[in-house]
Write a protein that holds these residues in place. Sequence first.
Motif, PDB file in Angstrom:
ATOM      1  N   LEU A  34       0.831  -1.206   0.000  1.00 44.24           N
ATOM      2  CA  LEU A  34       0.000   0.000   0.000  1.00 44.24           C
ATOM      3  C   LEU A  34       0.865   1.255   0.000  1.00 44.24           C
ATOM      4  N   HIS A  35       1.987   1.173   0.694  1.00 42.28           N
ATOM      5  CA  HIS A  35       2.870   2.338   0.710  1.00 42.28           C
ATOM      6  C   HIS A  35       3.448   2.599  -0.667  1.00 42.28           C
ATOM      7  N   GLU A  36       3.689   1.536  -1.407  1.00 41.29           N
ATOM      8  CA  GLU A  36       4.168   1.711  -2.779  1.00 41.29           C
ATOM      9  C   GLU A  36       3.146   2.498  -3.589  1.00 41.29           C
ATOM     10  N   THR A  37       1.899   2.214  -3.311  1.00 43.45           N
ATOM     11  CA  THR A  37       0.834   2.835  -4.090  1.00 43.45           C
ATOM     12  C   THR A  37       0.418   4.184  -3.535  1.00 43.45           C
ATOM     13  N   LEU A  38       0.286   4.267  -2.215  1.00 37.67           N
ATOM     14  CA  LEU A  38      -0.315   5.449  -1.603  1.00 37.67           C
ATOM     15  C   LEU A  38       0.703   6.421  -1.024  1.00 37.67           C
ATOM     16  N   GLY A  39       1.934   5.973  -0.862  1.00 39.01           N
ATOM     17  CA  GLY A  39       2.919   6.840  -0.210  1.00 39.01           C
ATOM     18  C   GLY A  39       2.631   6.980   1.271  1.00 39.01           C
ATOM     19  N   ASN A  40       2.978   8.121   1.836  1.00 37.54           N
ATOM     20  CA  ASN A  40       2.838   8.311   3.283  1.00 37.54           C
ATOM     21  C   ASN A  40       1.419   8.677   3.706  1.00 37.54           C
ATOM     22  N   ARG A  41       0.471   8.153   3.034  1.00 31.81           N
ATOM     23  CA  ARG A  41      -0.923   8.433   3.422  1.00 31.81           C
ATOM     24  C   ARG A  41      -1.351   7.375   4.437  1.00 31.81           C
ATOM     25  N   TRP A  42      -0.884   7.590   5.658  1.00 31.10           N
ATOM     26  CA  TRP A  42      -1.034   6.568   6.689  1.00 31.10           C
ATOM     27  C   TRP A  42      -2.484   6.274   7.012  1.00 31.10           C
ATOM     28  N   SER A  43      -3.300   7.288   7.007  1.00 31.94           N
ATOM     29  CA  SER A  43      -4.712   7.048   7.328  1.00 31.94           C
ATOM     30  C   SER A  43      -5.374   6.208   6.248  1.00 31.94           C
ATOM     31  N   ALA A  44      -4.978   6.436   5.009  1.00 31.47           N
ATOM     32  CA  ALA A  44      -5.538   5.637   3.910  1.00 31.47           C
ATOM     33  C   ALA A  44      -5.063   4.192   4.018  1.00 31.47           C
ATOM     34  N   ILE A  45      -3.818   4.016   4.409  1.00 30.32           N
ATOM     35  CA  ILE A  45      -3.293   2.660   4.600  1.00 30.32           C
ATOM     36  C   ILE A  45      -4.000   1.993   5.774  1.00 30.32           C
ATOM     37  N   ALA A  46      -4.177   2.764   6.860  1.00 28.76           N
ATOM     38  CA  ALA A  46      -4.830   2.211   8.048  1.00 28.76           C
ATOM     39  C   ALA A  46      -6.266   1.780   7.743  1.00 28.76           C
ATOM     40  N   ALA A  47      -6.904   2.510   6.844  1.00 31.29           N
ATOM     41  CA  ALA A  47      -8.290   2.180   6.495  1.00 31.29           C
ATOM     42  C   ALA A  47      -8.396   0.803   5.855  1.00 31.29           C
ATOM     43  N   ARG A  48      -7.279   0.306   5.324  1.00 31.27           N
ATOM     44  CA  ARG A  48      -7.280  -1.010   4.677  1.00 31.27           C
ATOM     45  C   ARG A  48      -6.757  -2.107   5.602  1.00 31.27           C
ATOM     46  N   LEU A  49      -6.401  -1.708   6.815  1.00 31.08           N
ATOM     47  CA  LEU A  49      -5.919  -2.691   7.793  1.00 31.08           C
ATOM     48  C   LEU A  49      -6.777  -2.599   9.049  1.00 31.08           C
ATOM     49  N   PRO A  50      -7.829  -3.366   9.126  1.00 25.00           N
ATOM     50  CA  PRO A  50      -8.746  -3.291  10.255  1.00 25.00           C
ATOM     51  C   PRO A  50      -8.040  -3.469  11.597  1.00 25.00           C
ATOM     52  N   GLY A  51      -8.345  -2.588  12.530  1.00 29.41           N
ATOM     53  CA  GLY A  51      -7.773  -2.714  13.868  1.00 29.41           C
ATOM     54  C   GLY A  51      -6.428  -2.054  14.044  1.00 29.41           C
ATOM     55  N   ARG A  52      -5.880  -1.525  12.969  1.00 27.56           N
ATOM     56  CA  ARG A  52      -4.581  -0.855  13.058  1.00 27.56           C
ATOM     57  C   ARG A  52      -4.761   0.651  12.865  1.00 27.56           C
ATOM     58  N   THR A  53      -4.013   1.433  13.630  1.00 27.61           N
ATOM     59  CA  THR A  53      -4.147   2.879  13.532  1.00 27.61           C
ATOM     60  C   THR A  53      -3.078   3.450  12.607  1.00 27.61           C
ATOM     61  N   ASP A  54      -3.357   4.660  12.123  1.00 27.05           N
ATOM     62  CA  ASP A  54      -2.371   5.289  11.248  1.00 27.05           C
ATOM     63  C   ASP A  54      -1.053   5.522  11.980  1.00 27.05           C
ATOM     64  N   ASN A  55      -1.161   5.897  13.247  1.00 31.62           N
ATOM     65  CA  ASN A  55       0.043   6.141  14.038  1.00 31.62           C
ATOM     66  C   ASN A  55       0.881   4.864  14.182  1.00 31.62           C
ATOM     67  N   GLU A  56       0.207   3.775  14.436  1.00 33.45           N
ATOM     68  CA  GLU A  56       0.880   2.494  14.609  1.00 33.45           C
ATOM     69  C   GLU A  56       1.567   2.066  13.306  1.00 33.45           C
ATOM     70  N   ILE A  57       0.859   2.260  12.212  1.00 31.31           N
ATOM     71  CA  ILE A  57       1.415   1.881  10.909  1.00 31.31           C
ATOM     72  C   ILE A  57       2.605   2.772  10.558  1.00 31.31           C
ATOM     73  N   LYS A  58       2.459   4.042  10.869  1.00 29.72           N
ATOM     74  CA  LYS A  58       3.555   4.982  10.628  1.00 29.72           C
ATOM     75  C   LYS A  58       4.796   4.562  11.430  1.00 29.72           C
ATOM     76  N   ASN A  59       4.569   4.185  12.684  1.00 31.85           N
ATOM     77  CA  ASN A  59       5.679   3.748  13.526  1.00 31.85           C
ATOM     78  C   ASN A  59       6.346   2.491  12.982  1.00 31.85           C
ATOM     79  N   VAL A  60       5.542   1.526  12.613  1.00 29.22           N
ATOM     80  CA  VAL A  60       6.111   0.255  12.156  1.00 29.22           C
ATOM     81  C   VAL A  60       6.830   0.458  10.817  1.00 29.22           C
ATOM     82  N   TRP A  61       6.349   1.415  10.047  1.00 29.23           N
ATOM     83  CA  TRP A  61       7.036   1.717   8.790  1.00 29.23           C
ATOM     84  C   TRP A  61       8.423   2.299   9.083  1.00 29.23           C
ATOM     85  N   HIS A  62       8.458   3.284   9.966  1.00 31.89           N
ATOM     86  CA  HIS A  62       9.725   3.950  10.221  1.00 31.89           C
ATOM     87  C   HIS A  62      10.718   3.050  10.966  1.00 31.89           C
TER      88      HIS A  62
END
Length: 289
Positions: free
Chosen positions: A81-109
Motif C-alpha cells: 500500500l505504501h508503494e501505491t499510496l505513499g505516506n498516506r497513513w490514514s488511507a493505509i490504516a483504512a485497509r488494515l482493520p484494527g490498526r491505527t495510522d500512528n501504529e502503521i507509521k511507527n512500524v514503517w519507520h
Amino acid sequence: MVRAPCCEKMGLKKGPWTPEEDQVLVSYIQQNGHGNWRALPKQAGLLRCGKSCRLRWTNYLRPDIKRGNFSKEEEDTIIQLHETLGNRWSAIAARLPGRTDNEIKNVWHTHLKKKVKNHHQTFQDTKRHSSHHPKTPIKKNLDYNDDDPSTKSNLTAEQDIENVIVTSPQHSSSEVLSSVTDTSATDVKNNLVIKQEMMDTPPSDEYFPQIDESFWSEEISVDNAKRQSEIHYGLADDEVQFQFPLSPMAAAASGEDQFNAYTSKFDDGMDFWYDVFIRAADLPDLPEF
DNA sequence: AATGATCACAACCGCCAAACC
DNA sequence: AGGTTTGGCGGTTGTGATCAT
C-alpha cells in the motif's frame, strides 16, 4: 486565526497517560460518546486538552484496536500500500482493520522502511556484481524495435530481460481499470497499464514463477511510479525506472498506441521484484518525470 | 556492572480543510 | 462571505527498553 494556547499554559497535563486517566476517558466515552472533543475533557473531569483525548482514544483506547505485533501479511500489505499510496497513513490504516495510522507509521519507520531499503540495496549489489554494466542492457533493450525482429537477438537469458509492449489505458479492458488506489478523476487519468506481449527469453521456472496473462492486469499510479523512479541509481536523464513487487505491476502509457519498454526481474531472497525501464521521451504526457 | 547507542512506540506539534456561525 | 472552531493528518520528538561494548 489565533492559535489556542498550548496545554501547559492552560494548566493542562501533557505526556504519558496514566491508567486512571485512561479509565476516566473510556468510561466517559462509553456513557456519552465523543461529540465534541474540545468540551470532552472538561465534562469528563480530565486535565487534558481535547486533542490529547482524541489521540489517546483513537490510537490506543478504542475497543476495536488490534494490539500486538504485525503479522507478515500485514507488513506485506503495508509495504504494497505504501508503494501505491505513499505516506498516506490514514488511507493505509483504512485497509488494515484494527490498526491505527500512528501504529502503521511507527512500524514503517522502525521496520519496514529498512526492510525495503535493504531490499533495494540487494538489487543494486546484484547489478554491480554482474559482469555487464547495468546501463548496457537498458540501452540495448530500449533500442529494440518491434518492426525489426533482428534487434531481439541482442537480448540474452543471462540478462534476465523480457520485452514488453506498453499499452495506453484506452486500449485496455475496463476491468483492468479497477484501481488499487483511491479513484479520483486525476487518478483515473494517471492510471496506467502494462501488458506482457512477448517473452524473448523465458526465465527458468526454477528461478521465476510462471506468469499468466492475469498477472499483468494490475495497475499502479504514475505518482507511485514517479516516486519509485526518484530513488534509483544510474539512470540517464531521459530514462524512467519503475520498481514493484511481483504482484502490483508497473505501468506506463503514452498518446501513442504502443511503445517499447522492458522489465528485469530479481529476487531478494524473499520475494520476486520487477523493474520496468521506459524512455522518458516515450511519456510525453508526463513532464513531471 | 556501567555506559552509550539504538530501537520502539506513545504522544505532541503544526498545518490544513471542512464545518460552523 | 468571511472569520473561527474543530477534527484529522503527517512529521517529529521524548522516553523507556533493549542491545552492544
